[in-house]
Design a protein around this motif. Structure first.
Motif, PDB file in Angstrom:
ATOM      1  N   LEU A  85       0.864  -1.182   0.000  1.00  9.69           N
ATOM      2  CA  LEU A  85       0.000   0.000   0.000  1.00  9.69           C
ATOM      3  C   LEU A  85       0.899   1.229   0.000  1.00  9.69           C
ATOM      4  CD1 LEU A  85      -2.477  -1.202   2.785  1.00  9.69           C
ATOM      5  CD2 LEU A  85      -2.744  -1.425   0.298  1.00  9.69           C
ATOM      6  N   ALA A  86       0.809   2.039  -1.044  1.00  7.30           N
ATOM      7  CA  ALA A  86       1.711   3.194  -1.164  1.00  7.30           C
ATOM      8  C   ALA A  86       1.033   4.296  -1.984  1.00  7.30           C
ATOM      9  CB  ALA A  86       3.031   2.773  -1.807  1.00  7.30           C
ATOM     10  N   PRO A  87       0.100   5.035  -1.362  1.00 13.91           N
ATOM     11  CA  PRO A  87      -0.572   6.096  -2.127  1.00 13.91           C
ATOM     12  C   PRO A  87       0.388   7.177  -2.621  1.00 13.91           C
ATOM     13  CG  PRO A  87      -1.318   6.059   0.178  1.00 13.91           C
ATOM     14  CD  PRO A  87      -0.468   4.857  -0.022  1.00 13.91           C
ATOM     15  N   ARG A  88       1.478   7.412  -1.879  1.00 12.24           N
ATOM     16  CA  ARG A  88       2.498   8.371  -2.353  1.00 12.24           C
ATOM     17  C   ARG A  88       3.852   7.662  -2.325  1.00 12.24           C
ATOM     18  NH1 ARG A  88      -0.455  11.407   1.120  1.00 12.24           N
ATOM     19  NH2 ARG A  88       1.246  11.681   2.597  1.00 12.24           N
ATOM     20  N   PRO A  89       4.144   6.889  -3.365  1.00 12.50           N
ATOM     21  CA  PRO A  89       5.277   5.942  -3.329  1.00 12.50           C
ATOM     22  C   PRO A  89       6.636   6.594  -3.111  1.00 12.50           C
ATOM     23  CG  PRO A  89       4.313   6.079  -5.530  1.00 12.50           C
ATOM     24  CD  PRO A  89       3.382   6.794  -4.618  1.00 12.50           C
ATOM     25  N   LEU A  90       6.840   7.808  -3.603  1.00 11.55           N
ATOM     26  CA  LEU A  90       8.171   8.421  -3.486  1.00 11.55           C
ATOM     27  C   LEU A  90       8.316   9.265  -2.231  1.00 11.55           C
ATOM     28  CD1 LEU A  90       8.895   9.385  -7.212  1.00 11.55           C
ATOM     29  CD2 LEU A  90       9.265   7.234  -5.990  1.00 11.55           C
ATOM     30  N   GLU A  91       7.250   9.292  -1.410  1.00 10.44           N
ATOM     31  CA  GLU A  91       7.312  10.051  -0.152  1.00 10.44           C
ATOM     32  C   GLU A  91       7.134   9.099   1.025  1.00 10.44           C
ATOM     33  OE1 GLU A  91       4.347  13.264  -0.564  1.00 10.44           O
ATOM     34  OE2 GLU A  91       4.675  12.972  -2.711  1.00 10.44           O
ATOM     35  N   GLY A  92       7.860   8.011   0.999  1.00  9.89           N
ATOM     36  CA  GLY A  92       7.799   7.046   2.100  1.00  9.89           C
ATOM     37  C   GLY A  92       6.567   6.166   2.046  1.00  9.89           C
ATOM     38  N   GLY A  93       5.782   6.282   1.008  1.00  8.30           N
ATOM     39  CA  GLY A  93       4.584   5.453   0.852  1.00  8.30           C
ATOM     40  C   GLY A  93       3.297   6.234   1.070  1.00  8.30           C
ATOM     41  N   GLY A  94       3.349   7.198   1.978  1.00  9.51           N
ATOM     42  CA  GLY A  94       2.169   8.042   2.202  1.00  9.51           C
ATOM     43  C   GLY A  94       1.099   7.407   3.059  1.00  9.51           C
ATOM     44  N   MET A  95       1.485   6.409   3.866  1.00  9.01           N
ATOM     45  CA  MET A  95       0.512   5.752   4.744  1.00  9.01           C
ATOM     46  C   MET A  95       0.671   6.254   6.176  1.00  9.01           C
ATOM     47  SD  MET A  95      -1.327   3.464   3.086  1.00  9.01           S
ATOM     48  CE  MET A  95      -1.838   2.291   4.359  1.00  9.01           C
TER      49      MET A  95
END
Ligand SMILES: [Fe+2]
Length: 519
Positions: free
Chosen positions: A65-75
């Motif tokens: 689960l990574a809604p914002r993959p390049l920002e630590g995943g965003g979870m």
């Protein structure tokens, strides 16, 4: 299991212990309770899904689960319940296995599910669902039942996908060719930016910490063509150096960094989090036994090896020699020490025992790098050797091939990568001895390769190398039947453009019962 009722003192002790574990422990759903409702800030399955390590009755399915993959995943740092489904059809009309897994913040919300109870030798489709969002649907397949030898096996051999140097055109083409398995033999990520003519850039500098390696995997896995390759077939994987650091050996980095083991453990952990492997947990020393065997009925056994983690330190290290690890015998005679190991004693014993026991018609040795002797002729008439590859460990190479001979291993075919060039060769345990095995060393998905001068120079030193070319990117398709194995060297026009055709550069055959490649 029933939970005992806690008295007041015990309850206080339990709460204190839970507090000591930190808030994260409280945030994980308790077995039997409804999971908290989750809402994602954006679509969470940005890295796609994957499957791997198929057996006759199961396989591993993976997602993150990574809604914002390049920002630590965003979870948020909470555990999230994820539903998974495996179906006998692509529309999920016939779901055959399903369940729930927990994507935990300490594993950066990755999820590995070891699915069992499937039927042998058939296709399946799978997906994940969380917070009202569904992952892409992906195809996978199980291996034939033990003893079934009349099957076919189609493997794609792939390696070395430096993100900046090219588009993953090769993955899109191999996905369309109907693979039973993808064997990825290392350099899934690159830690460093090197080479020329970049088409895109790493989002961060060279990773050293766990979070930095996680971000590197996330960036690579955002690529739609790489995802497609995972979505069309199960993968089996091993690692090479760039998953950690260029040319590292065991517990030493190429620049002999004394703190390297902590970095290596972070890199290994990020690898395991992002690959569809079984039991993806580091051991207490920060290592991981990645070497595995996979059966494909009676047709083939795949021996997947790890030649990085346990190898003897490089001889004559370049950090002490002004930057070159290509050496002549006069300057570096210790290269020839027969005691130098490539696998470590534990893995060596495991390899020998597996060769001893194998009853498969084909034995596929899935490992990292070119095994054929690959001397580099010099203008003064001498030959030099690259110490990071098998030529740095000739005693270990002879031992491995002698083990194949001694155990009368049926039809050994060695697969490799790492050198960004296609090599097809026959292998002998000793010069002048009988041919023992065939080798297909596949070119890179994107990483730039050597020019014609270098590969033809290498080929001129070893008459058992039937083909050598490093100017083309691509993969190898290997078709195994009871009678023969055929390797097609598939090359793409260019990786500098998103669209480029694929073609077959050359085809080589290994016949059942005839060691080596039919030249
Ligand atoms: Fe590479």
């Amino acid at each position: 299991m029933k939970h005992p009722v806690l008295g007041p003192g015990a309850r206080r002790a339990f709460l204190e212990r839970a507090l000591a574990l930190g808030a994260a422990a409280f945030l994980q759903p308790l077995a039997g309770c409804a999971a908290p409702k989750v809402r994602f800030s954006a679509y969470p399955f940005t890295l796609g899904v994957a499957s791997g390590a198929p057996t006759a009755d199961g396989l591993v399915i993976w997602t993150r689960l990574a809604p914002r993959p390049l920002e630590g995943g965003g979870m948020d740092p909470v555990a999230v319940e994820v539903r998974w489904e495996v179906a006998a059809d692509a529309s999920f009309a016939r779901i055959v296995r399903q369940g729930h897994g927990i994507a935990r913040p300490e594993a950066v919300h990755t999820l590995h599910v070891d699915v069992d109870g499937l039927e042998p030798a058939r296709e399946y489709w799978y997906r994940f669902i969380a917070g009202g969002e569904a992952s892409p649907v992906a195809r996978t397949r199980t291996a034939p039942a033990p003893g079934h030898g009349d099957e076919r096996l189609r493997i794609a051999l792939a390696s070395c996908q430096q993100y900046e140097q090219g588009w993953y055109v090769a993955h899109r083409h191999l996905a369309a060719e109907g693979m039973d398995l993808v064997a990825f033999v290392g350099d899934y990520i690159y830690e460093s930016s090197w080479g020329r003519d970049f088409v895109r850039q790493h989002s961060t500098g060279e990773p050293h910490t766990l979070d930095e390696y996680r971000t590197r995997y996330a960036q690579y896995k955002t690529d739609a063509d790489l995802q497609l390759s995972h979505h069309c077939a199960p993968w089996i994987v091993t690692w090479d150096d760039h998953e950690v650091d260029n040319d590292y050996a065991n517990d030493l980095s190429e620049d002999l960094d004394p703190h390297f083991l902590a970095r290596r453990a972070a890199a290994y952990r990020a690898f395991l989090e992002h690959m569809p492997v079984r039991r993806p947990t580091l051991d207490a020393n920060g290592g991981y036994a990645l070497y595995r065997r996979h059966d494909w009925g009676a047709l083939a056994q795949l021996h997947v090896l790890d030649d990085r983690q346990y190898r003897a330190h490089e001889v004559c290290p370049k950090a002490l020699r002004g930057g070159s690890n290509v050496v002549g015998d006069a300057e570096c005679p210790e290269r020839l020490d027969p005691a130098r190991t490539m696998f470590g004693t534990g893995q060596e014993r495991w390899i020998d025992a597996g060769f001893e026991r194998s009853r498969a018609r084909w034995n596929v040795i899935v490992q990292q790098t070119l095994m054929a002797p690959a001397g580099q002729p010099q203008p003064d008439g001498t030959v030099k050797h690259w110490t990071d590859g098998w030529d740095g460990y000739p005693g270990a190479r002879a031992k491995l091939l002698a083990s194949m001979q001694r155990t009368r291993l049926a039809n050994p075919v060695v697969l490799g990568g790492d050198v960004h060039a296609n090599y097809v060769a026959s292998l002998r345990a000793r010069p002048g001895g009988p041919i023992v095995a065939a080798e297909f060393c596949g070119t890179s998905i994107t990483s730039q390769g050597p020019g014609h001068e270098k590969t033809s120079g290498i080929q001129s030193t070893d008459p058992d190398i039937h083909f050598a070319e490093g100017t083309r990117r691509g993969y190898v398709v290997l078709d195994f039947t009871p009678a023969r194995a055929e390797g097609r060297l598939r090359v793409v026009g260019t990786v500098k453009e998103k669209e480029s055709p694929v073609s077959t550069r050359a085809t080589f055959v290994v016949e059942d019962g005839q060691p080596g490649v039919r030249a």
